[in-house]
Design an enzyme around this catalytic site. Structure first.
Site, PDB file in Angstrom:
ATOM      1  N   ASP A   1       0.864  -1.169   0.000  1.00  0.00           N
ATOM      2  CA  ASP A   1       0.000   0.000   0.000  1.00  0.00           C
ATOM      3  C   ASP A   1       0.906   1.226   0.000  1.00  0.00           C
ATOM      4  O   ASP A   1       2.083   1.150  -0.354  1.00  0.00           O
ATOM      5  CB  ASP A   1      -0.913  -0.050   1.229  1.00  0.00           C
ATOM      6  CG  ASP A   1      -1.903   1.105   1.266  1.00  0.00           C
ATOM      7  OD1 ASP A   1      -2.342   1.536   0.193  1.00  0.00           O
ATOM      8  OD2 ASP A   1      -2.222   1.574   2.369  1.00  0.00           O
TER       9      ASP A   1
ATOM     10  N   ASP B   1      -1.089  -0.648   6.348  1.00  0.00           N
ATOM     11  CA  ASP B   1      -1.052   0.044   7.638  1.00  0.00           C
ATOM     12  C   ASP B   1      -2.049  -0.524   8.643  1.00  0.00           C
ATOM     13  O   ASP B   1      -2.137  -0.066   9.763  1.00  0.00           O
ATOM     14  CB  ASP B   1      -1.308   1.545   7.458  1.00  0.00           C
ATOM     15  CG  ASP B   1      -2.608   1.822   6.721  1.00  0.00           C
ATOM     16  OD1 ASP B   1      -3.433   0.902   6.615  1.00  0.00           O
ATOM     17  OD2 ASP B   1      -2.799   2.957   6.255  1.00  0.00           O
TER      18      ASP B   1
ATOM     19  N   ASP C   1      -6.704  -1.358   5.088  1.00  0.00           N
ATOM     20  CA  ASP C   1      -6.252  -2.556   4.380  1.00  0.00           C
ATOM     21  C   ASP C   1      -6.646  -3.842   5.095  1.00  0.00           C
ATOM     22  O   ASP C   1      -6.141  -4.911   4.757  1.00  0.00           O
ATOM     23  CB  ASP C   1      -4.719  -2.519   4.227  1.00  0.00           C
ATOM     24  CG  ASP C   1      -4.259  -1.254   3.544  1.00  0.00           C
ATOM     25  OD1 ASP C   1      -4.948  -0.808   2.615  1.00  0.00           O
ATOM     26  OD2 ASP C   1      -3.225  -0.712   3.938  1.00  0.00           O
TER      27      ASP C   1
END
Length: 861
Positions: free
Chosen positions: A308, A578, A582
């Protein structure tokens, strides 16, 4: 009111916590491993193997006690974590507020949240007021989250789609305000309790984790069935031999069943956990925590790493740039404090947030909005958007700036502060006036480039899935090395399905990219494909997934879907995020890594305290090391059983067997110690391009075990033939069978050579290169090997007082024969080493070629 309590409890009993502590312990004792141990102990006791049976019984009791203690300890910890009992205030239908126990809460109760907050015992939808919530227990995200009231409307409530308005069980409410008559509390309605809450689902996932779909574990079960088949063949052979020896029926049954306890190693499950436990402890020292140790082995087969925005640095210590248009005259005069009377929180689906403010005494009401430039501009009046907006946005994004757009509009000044609270979001966020752009510089973390380069050299594919603008994401990908300077960038513009049209994909090169509004969701990197346009067919999406590197403007649900699509293409996917937005992708991936300050996050299997992606290569190296160790331990345990299997069948043929203390010597001091220090060697310092094998049923592995078994059998048979060919050889008494014939010459030769074979196989199957450090780094294992070699040499060459009689070893005075027996063991070592190296090279080359073909397929070669 009292009459309704039993009825309410009965109707909602299924929503409460139900703990069955005794059931878990009872099921643990009935584990097939322990049942097999009980069967073996009973069998050995009937056969007068009391010493060995007592030792195994004591070890089993210790093992069961430790297991039950750990189970009970984890159950208590989980019980204390999940069972939250507190007093809360609810408001009855009559308007009376009442303090009740949280166990009495049911869906539909009106919950009063005090200003100082509380630890929430249920899931609830926020109706009035605002709450500042710490959700680190659920997501691993350490920053507090602001929860706002649920908007009125005729729709079905869903906690997933209304996360910004939902208070989750187990989260700490730090502060509440804006609700109630005095505005000193918040009001929520209970939506679910017990296992039906978000925390309850997580507790359920811990109690009943999702099965690991990993080939190594499937093959291990199949291989045990193969060993069981070998045990059946050995049992049939032993029945024939025993029948010809005219033993009693009881002896025939006991000896035949004893073969099963020899071939199928009951200590295999415990031995396989050794490598993962060592890896877990090493990871913990590096600040990486794991809640499912078997997943460490899965990390060893990862072929795709999805990241990410964790590649970027935080913005807290960097300059924020702004490009603003001149403010309107009525804005320039505002220099007084304003109050936020309504807040519409940021939503990934809507890509924006907005607030309504008023000045003192309700004057000068304004609405402000910020969000993605494309979304904000679509909500602004066209005449307020500069003509060069698109080109500027394209320019800023190409420079790697993270761009947000700002807008505002004045509201009716006659609106009172209480009236504005009821303004709907759709009314507030339409006909806005464009105010300007806010840019934040994306600085790539210094570790990112080295990590991506390490993964590239190891032929591991890296992709980025982010919600940022596509040009910003491409700039970050170029900065960290995901996209090389010599590679062409192809943008893929995806048009979603509508009632009037089918979904389409449009391709364009980076240099030809138009300066208009960019709505691409995929950036594709490649060298050969240069399609520019066309309508995709059914096979086009997998092709894009095989070649794409950056996926931009991704919503949380789309990240989860992306991970699942990669898995359909036979990728082993690791997701690094994080832990907040997600969560879905982290849980869907084969292995998820959450970068969080929390020691353990239930959002993912692995949690790293280091807030950069440097933990990913470490996890892959540890996963490969653990997988190779588990592979070696499994093969060693199988060959250990086959060594003993061959020894017993050969001695059965000669009307004798191994003694009780000989079995004990082999199983405990020799094999057990070797197994549990075999995995202490750490991982290699570098990632090799070739991934370790995960299949125990591949031809090289099966051929290796078969050839080793042949060498073992021929070695023991050779030792026996050498013994019987000596002039001083005295044949056994054929009228008795088994341990009544001990000590004897046949037993001495087979015992001596098989003892060396246990040590030889442990050295041969324990590999280092390329996924583990060389064998000499495992000092404890080497010292133990030398000690055991020396011990076996002493037992073969010398008749040691007390020790040799204890083991029931025959005293053969011929020193030349003993030296010849040691020479046979050395020859056995040489042949096994040659077999292992040749089969290993075949396996290594096959993996290297298959890996090369895989690289060419995904466009990395």
């Amino acid at each position: 009111m009292l009459q309704n309590v039993p009825l309410r409890y009965f109707l909602f009993e299924g929503l409460r916590y139900i703990w069955l502590d005794k059931k878990g312990a009872f099921c643990r004792v009935l584990n097939p491993f322990y049942v097999f141990q009980v069967f073996s102990i009973i069998l050995w006791s009937i056969d007068d193997y009391y010493v060995y049976a007592i030792c195994i019984f004591i070890l089993s009791i210790i093992s069961i006690s430790i297991s039950l203690y750990e189970t009970r300890k984890q159950s208590v910890i989980l019980h204390n974590m999940a069972r939250l009992v507190t007093n809360v205030t609810i408001r009855r239908n009559s308007g009376v507020e009442e303090c009740v126990n949280s166990l009495e809460l049911v869906p539909g109760d009106c919950l009063i949240i005090p200003q100082e907050g509380l630890l929430l015992p249920c899931d609830a939808a926020l109706l009035a007021g605002e709450c500042l919530v710490n959700e680190s227990m659920l997501t691993g995200e350490s920053l507090p989250v602001l929860k706002t009231p649920l908007l009125a409307g005729e729709r079905k409530f869903s906690s997933e789609s209304e996360r910004r308005h939902t208070l989750f069980c187990g989260t700490q409410l730090i502060q509440a305000k804006g609700g109630g008559l005095r505005g000193d509390c918040a009001i929520a309605v209970v939506t679910s309790t017990g296992f039906f809450t978000a925390k309850g689902n997580l507790v359920s996932s811990i109690l009943y984790p999702q099965p690991i779909n990993f080939r190594f574990y499937r093959d291990a079960a199949i291989f045990l069935i193969i060993l069981a088949g070998a045990a059946v063949i050995g049992t049939i052979y032993s029945i024939v031999v025993l029948f010809r020896a005219k033993v009693t029926v009881a002896q025939l049954v006991i000896r035949s069943l004893d073969i099963v306890t020899i071939v199928v190693p009951p200590a295999l499950p415990a031995a396989l956990t050794a490598g993962t436990i060592y890896a877990q402890n090493r990871l913990k020292r590096h600040g990486v925590f794991c809640i499912s140790p078997p997943r460490i082995n899965v990390f060893g087969k990862v072929s795709l790493c999805c990241f990410d925005k964790v590649l970027d640095a935080e913005f807290g210590h960097h300059k924020v740039l702004a490009v603003m248009r001149p403010p309107a005259p009525h804005l320039q005069s505002i220099s007084e404090a304003v109050a936020i009377v309504q807040r519409f929180p940021f939503s990934s689906a809507l890509q924006r947030m907005s607030v309504v403010t008023v000045a003192c005494e309700g004057r000068s009401a304004f609405a402000f909005i910020k969000g993605s430039p494309e979304m904000v501009v679509s909500l602004c009046r066209a005449e307020t958007v500069p003509e060069h907006f698109s080109s500027k946005l394209h320019s800023f994004s190409s420079e790697g700036l993270r761009v947000l757009a700002l807008g505002y509009k004045p509201l009716d000044s006659k609106l009172h502060v209480n009236a504005t609270v009821f303004v709907h979001r759709e009314e507030v966020e339409k006909d806005m006036q464009f105010l300007g752009l806010l840019m934040m510089k994306n600085l790539v973390k210094p570790e990112s480039a080295n990590v991506i380069n390490t993964l590239r050299l190891a032929h591991l594919r890296s992709v980025m899935a982010t919600g940022d603008n596509i040009l910003t994401a491409v700039n970050v990908a170029k900065s960290c090395g995901m996209i090389l300077s010599k590679e062409k960038v192809i943008f893929v513009n995806a048009t979603p399905h509508t009632d009037e049209s089918r979904p389409t994909l449009m391709f364009s090169l980076e240099d030809e990219e138009a300066s208009g509004t960019q709505s691409s969701i995929i950036t594709q990197v490649g060298r050969a494909q240069t399609q520019h346009s066309g309508s995709p067919n059914q096979n086009l999406s997998p092709r894009v997934l095989m070649r794409a590197t950056v996926f931009a403007r991704m919503l949380p649900d789309q990240k989860t879907q992306l991970v699942k699509e990669f898995q359909k293409l036979n990728y082993r996917v690791s997701m690094c995020g994080d832990g907040a937005n997600d969560c879905g992708a982290l849980q869907a991936a084969d292995v998820g890594v959450s970068l969080s300050e929390a020691e353990a996050s239930v959002a993912s299997t692995f949690t790293s305290k280091t807030e950069n992606i440097s933990c990913v290569p470490l996890l892959i190296r540890e996963g490969r090391c653990s997988l190779v160790t588990s592979f070696s331990v499994f093969r060693y345990m199988a060959l250990y059983s086959l060594i003993q299997f061959c020894s017993v069948l050969i001695l059965y043929t000669m009307h004798t067997t191994l003694g009780d203390w000989q079995f004990l010597f082999f199983d405990l001091p020799l094999v057990t110690l070797l197994v549990f220090v075999m995995g202490k060697g750490g991982p290699s310092n570098e990632l090799h391009p070739c991934r370790p094998p995960a299949s125990l049923l591949s031809l090289p592995v099966l051929a290796s075990i078969f050839l080793h078994t042949c060498m073992i059998f021929l070695g023991q048979l050779g030792a026996l033939l050498i013994t019987t060919s000596q002039d001083w050889y005295i044949p056994l008494n054929s009228t008795v069978f088994g341990k009544e014939n001990l000590p004897n010459m046949e037993n001495f030769s087979v015992f001596g050579l098989s003892g060396f074979q246990y040590i030889i196989i442990a050295v041969v199957v324990t590999k280092g290169y390329p996924h583990k450090k060389p064998l000499y780094y495992n000092v404890i294992f080497l010292i133990l090997v030398f000690i055991l070699f020396a011990l076996m040499t002493v037992l073969v060459v010398f008749h040691v007082p007390f020790l040799s009689p204890w083991l029931q070893l025959y005293n053969i005075p011929d020193m030349n024969f003993k030296m010849l027996l040691i020479a046979v063991a050395a020859l056995n070592l040489l042949t096994c080493f040659i077999v292992e190296v040749s089969e290993y090279m075949k396996l290594f080359n096959s993996l290297l070629w298959s890996n090369s073909d895989y690289i060419k397929t995904v466009g990395l070669a």
